[in-house]
Design a protein around this motif. Structure first.
Motif, mmCIF file in Angstrom:
data_model
loop_
_atom_site.group_PDB
_atom_site.id
_atom_site.type_symbol
_atom_site.label_atom_id
_atom_site.label_comp_id
_atom_site.label_asym_id
_atom_site.label_seq_id
_atom_site.Cartn_x
_atom_site.Cartn_y
_atom_site.Cartn_z
ATOM 1 N N ALA A 1 -38.740 9.138 5.821
ATOM 2 C CA ALA A 1 -37.358 9.237 5.332
ATOM 3 C C ALA A 1 -37.035 8.085 4.383
ATOM 4 C CB ALA A 1 -36.393 9.245 6.513
ATOM 5 N N PHE A 2 -37.481 6.887 4.717
ATOM 6 C CA PHE A 2 -37.250 5.738 3.841
ATOM 7 C C PHE A 2 -37.985 5.904 2.510
ATOM 8 C CE2 PHE A 2 -36.353 2.538 7.501
ATOM 9 C CZ PHE A 2 -35.133 3.165 7.713
ATOM 10 N N LEU A 3 -39.219 6.398 2.568
ATOM 11 C CA LEU A 3 -39.994 6.602 1.337
ATOM 12 C C LEU A 3 -39.308 7.613 0.421
ATOM 13 C CD1 LEU A 3 -43.659 6.712 2.680
ATOM 14 C CD2 LEU A 3 -42.710 5.005 1.129
ATOM 15 N N ALA A 4 -38.894 8.741 0.999
ATOM 16 C CA ALA A 4 -38.269 9.784 0.188
ATOM 17 C C ALA A 4 -36.980 9.286 -0.460
ATOM 18 C CB ALA A 4 -38.000 11.014 1.048
ATOM 19 N N SER A 5 -36.168 8.542 0.286
ATOM 20 C CA SER A 5 -34.910 8.043 -0.271
ATOM 21 C C SER A 5 -35.151 6.989 -1.347
ATOM 22 C CB SER A 5 -34.037 7.466 0.840
ATOM 23 O OG SER A 5 -34.664 6.355 1.463
ATOM 24 N N SER A 6 -36.122 6.113 -1.118
ATOM 25 C CA SER A 6 -36.443 5.096 -2.113
ATOM 26 C C SER A 6 -36.942 5.724 -3.408
ATOM 27 C CB SER A 6 -37.499 4.130 -1.556
ATOM 28 O OG SER A 6 -37.904 3.192 -2.528
ATOM 29 N N GLY A 7 -37.820 6.719 -3.275
ATOM 30 C CA GLY A 7 -38.315 7.397 -4.469
ATOM 31 C C GLY A 7 -37.225 8.163 -5.186
ATOM 32 N N ALA A 8 -36.303 8.782 -4.435
ATOM 33 C CA ALA A 8 -35.217 9.530 -5.054
ATOM 34 C C ALA A 8 -34.302 8.615 -5.859
ATOM 35 C CB ALA A 8 -34.414 10.269 -3.984
ATOM 36 N N ILE A 9 -34.034 7.437 -5.312
ATOM 37 C CA ILE A 9 -33.232 6.453 -6.052
ATOM 38 C C ILE A 9 -33.926 6.081 -7.365
ATOM 39 C CG2 ILE A 9 -32.556 4.014 -6.037
ATOM 40 C CD1 ILE A 9 -30.598 5.668 -4.567
ATOM 41 N N GLY A 10 -35.224 5.806 -7.287
ATOM 42 C CA GLY A 10 -35.958 5.413 -8.487
ATOM 43 C C GLY A 10 -36.010 6.506 -9.530
ATOM 44 N N ILE A 11 -36.234 7.745 -9.108
ATOM 45 C CA ILE A 11 -36.296 8.850 -10.065
ATOM 46 C C ILE A 11 -34.937 9.056 -10.729
ATOM 47 C CG2 ILE A 11 -36.634 11.342 -10.272
ATOM 48 C CD1 ILE A 11 -38.790 11.112 -8.123
ATOM 49 N N SER A 12 -33.864 8.881 -9.958
ATOM 50 C CA SER A 12 -32.524 8.981 -10.548
ATOM 51 C C SER A 12 -32.337 7.954 -11.659
ATOM 52 C CB SER A 12 -31.453 8.794 -9.466
ATOM 53 O OG SER A 12 -31.519 9.807 -8.497
ATOM 54 N N PHE B 1 -23.716 3.797 -7.169
ATOM 55 C CA PHE B 1 -23.567 2.498 -6.508
ATOM 56 C C PHE B 1 -24.750 2.250 -5.578
ATOM 57 C CE2 PHE B 1 -22.129 0.029 -2.816
ATOM 58 C CZ PHE B 1 -21.706 -1.136 -3.436
ATOM 59 N N TRP B 2 -25.195 3.277 -4.851
ATOM 60 C CA TRP B 2 -26.349 3.143 -3.969
ATOM 61 C C TRP B 2 -27.629 2.836 -4.751
ATOM 62 C CZ3 TRP B 2 -25.284 7.988 -0.418
ATOM 63 C CH2 TRP B 2 -24.290 7.648 0.511
ATOM 64 N N THR B 3 -27.739 3.312 -5.994
ATOM 65 C CA THR B 3 -28.939 3.026 -6.788
ATOM 66 C C THR B 3 -28.983 1.575 -7.254
ATOM 67 O OG1 THR B 3 -27.950 3.611 -8.934
ATOM 68 C CG2 THR B 3 -28.938 5.399 -7.638
ATOM 69 N N GLY B 4 -27.839 0.882 -7.199
ATOM 70 C CA GLY B 4 -27.793 -0.484 -7.702
ATOM 71 C C GLY B 4 -27.394 -0.570 -9.153
ATOM 72 N N ALA B 5 -27.074 0.579 -9.774
ATOM 73 C CA ALA B 5 -26.646 0.601 -11.176
ATOM 74 C C ALA B 5 -25.367 1.422 -11.278
ATOM 75 C CB ALA B 5 -27.736 1.186 -12.064
ATOM 76 N N THR C 1 -19.369 -0.757 0.155
ATOM 77 C CA THR C 1 -20.120 -1.602 1.085
ATOM 78 C C THR C 1 -21.509 -1.085 1.441
ATOM 79 O OG1 THR C 1 -19.120 -0.450 2.958
ATOM 80 C CG2 THR C 1 -17.986 -2.421 2.177
ATOM 81 N N THR C 2 -21.698 0.233 1.501
ATOM 82 C CA THR C 2 -22.943 0.789 2.029
ATOM 83 C C THR C 2 -24.035 0.850 0.972
ATOM 84 O OG1 THR C 2 -22.141 3.026 1.570
ATOM 85 C CG2 THR C 2 -21.781 2.158 3.788
#
Length: 353
Positions: free
Chosen positions: A245-256, A46-50, A60-61
């Motif tokens: 921290a924002f960069l690492a989380s954004s990249g982790a979402i994309g790699i997932s 859900f956090w990834t948007g897919a 919600t989060t």
């Protein structure tokens, strides 16, 4: 010569309490979603948007909520004793306000005004106003609580070392420019009404930030910290760590997403823009993870709290009176301690950064 500044004990306590309040606010919403989701895996997607499937109740989060939770918790822990406490509070408060202000229009989207979401929407609005107020209060506390530091003797250096400043300039500058480049690309490629939703956040979950807005906030944070890295400004370390921290989380979402949709297996068949997007995700993770240990390490110790030349590889010792006894061969400077802890004893080896 500029007299060094410090944050009063009252301001430190106030700032720590505000950060703890923001952490509890974020933790409450994440705990609510963990309970509402069918599994942690479903919440992650859900956090990834897919999302793979819906939860037992509306979720919600977004991915930035756990990242902000970590930021608030760390800030609350380090502010009472950090030499850069004012910069920490100002950075956390400004980032909170910049991100949460987007909820003021996301939560007024037509789809959120339904009977099923009425209670959730009301609580989300209250949380948004509380977070905005706390973020602004952090900035005010940091500005109003500064006082001249007249304490004698050596004190920990709040500025980053030369190597850390250069690393921050290169990696954060590149990350910020990449984020700006992608926004320019989407502005050209997407129709006007579609691109507008990247900032209006139409049909977003209650606590999500619009993708375009979050991207520009990240770019602003990264470029500001990168610019300060050249001058080894005090705010580089806290602001740069938030950006990392924002960069690492954004990249982790994309790699997932790349793994889930087998983009890596068919990388050669992808369009050039898709290939660049995948490369961007890996760069974000690498840059974020590389910056965290670099910026968490404090710069050289300041013997008298007097700023040296920002471009010098090490700040020269300053003593208003001749030394009364023998000194270390390296001038009494110890290595930068890890994180925001106290400085090491003077007998430690010279700093690496």
């Amino acid at each position: 010569m500029t007299q060094p500044q410090t944050l009063t004990a009252g301001a430190r306590l106030t700032g720590a309490l505000l950060c703890a309040f923001l952490a509890l606010l974020a933790a409450a919403w994440i705990a609510r979603d963990i309970h509402a989701a069918r599994s942690l895996s479903d919440l992650w997607w859900f956090w990834t948007g897919a999302p793979k499937r819906g939860g037992r109740a509306p979720l919600t989060t977004g991915i930035l909520d756990p990242v902000l939770l970590v930021v608030y918790a760390v800030a609350a822990a380090v502010v009472p004793r950090s030499p850069s406490a004012a910069a920490v509070l100002c950075s956390v408060g400004a980032v909170t306000a910049a991100l949460r202000v987007s909820s003021l229009w996301v939560l007024h989207d037509d789809w959120t005004d339904t009977t099923a979401l009425h209670d959730l929407r009301r609580r989300a609005l209250l949380s948004t106003f509380a977070a905005l107020a706390a973020g602004l209060a952090l900035v005010i506390t940091a500005a109003a609580g500064r006082r001249p530091d007249a304490a004698p003797g050596p004190r920990p250096r709040a500025r980053p070392g030369a190597g850390a400043g250069t690393t921050a300039f290169l990696l954060l500058g590149a990350a910020g420019l990449v984020a700006v480049a992608w926004e320019i690309y989407w502005a050209v490629e997407l129709p006007g009404d579609v691109y507008e939703t990247r900032f209006t956040g139409k049909h977003l979950p209650l606590l999500w930030m619009p993708g375009g807005w979050a991207s520009l906030v990240l770019a602003a944070i990264a470029l500001t910290a990168a610019g300060g890295g050249l001058a080894r400004a005090v705010y580089v370390r806290p602001l740069g760590l938030v950006a990392a921290a924002f960069l690492a989380s954004s990249g982790a979402i994309g790699i997932s997403l790349a793994v889930r949709f087998e983009l890596l297996d068919h990388f050669g068949d992808l369009e050039t823009s898709a290939q660049l997007q995948v490369v961007t995700w890996f760069f974000q993770v690498a840059a974020g993870l590389a910056l965290i240990p670099v910026l968490a390490r404090r710069g050289p110790e300041d013997p008298a709290g007097v700023p040296g030349t920002p471009w010098s590889p090490a700040y020269p010792p300053y003593a208003p009176h001749p030394p009364q006894g023998p000194q270390d061969s390296h001038g009494g400077f110890g290595p930068p301690p890890q994180g925001f802890g106290p400085p090491p004893p003077p007998s430690s080896p010279p700093p690496g950064w």
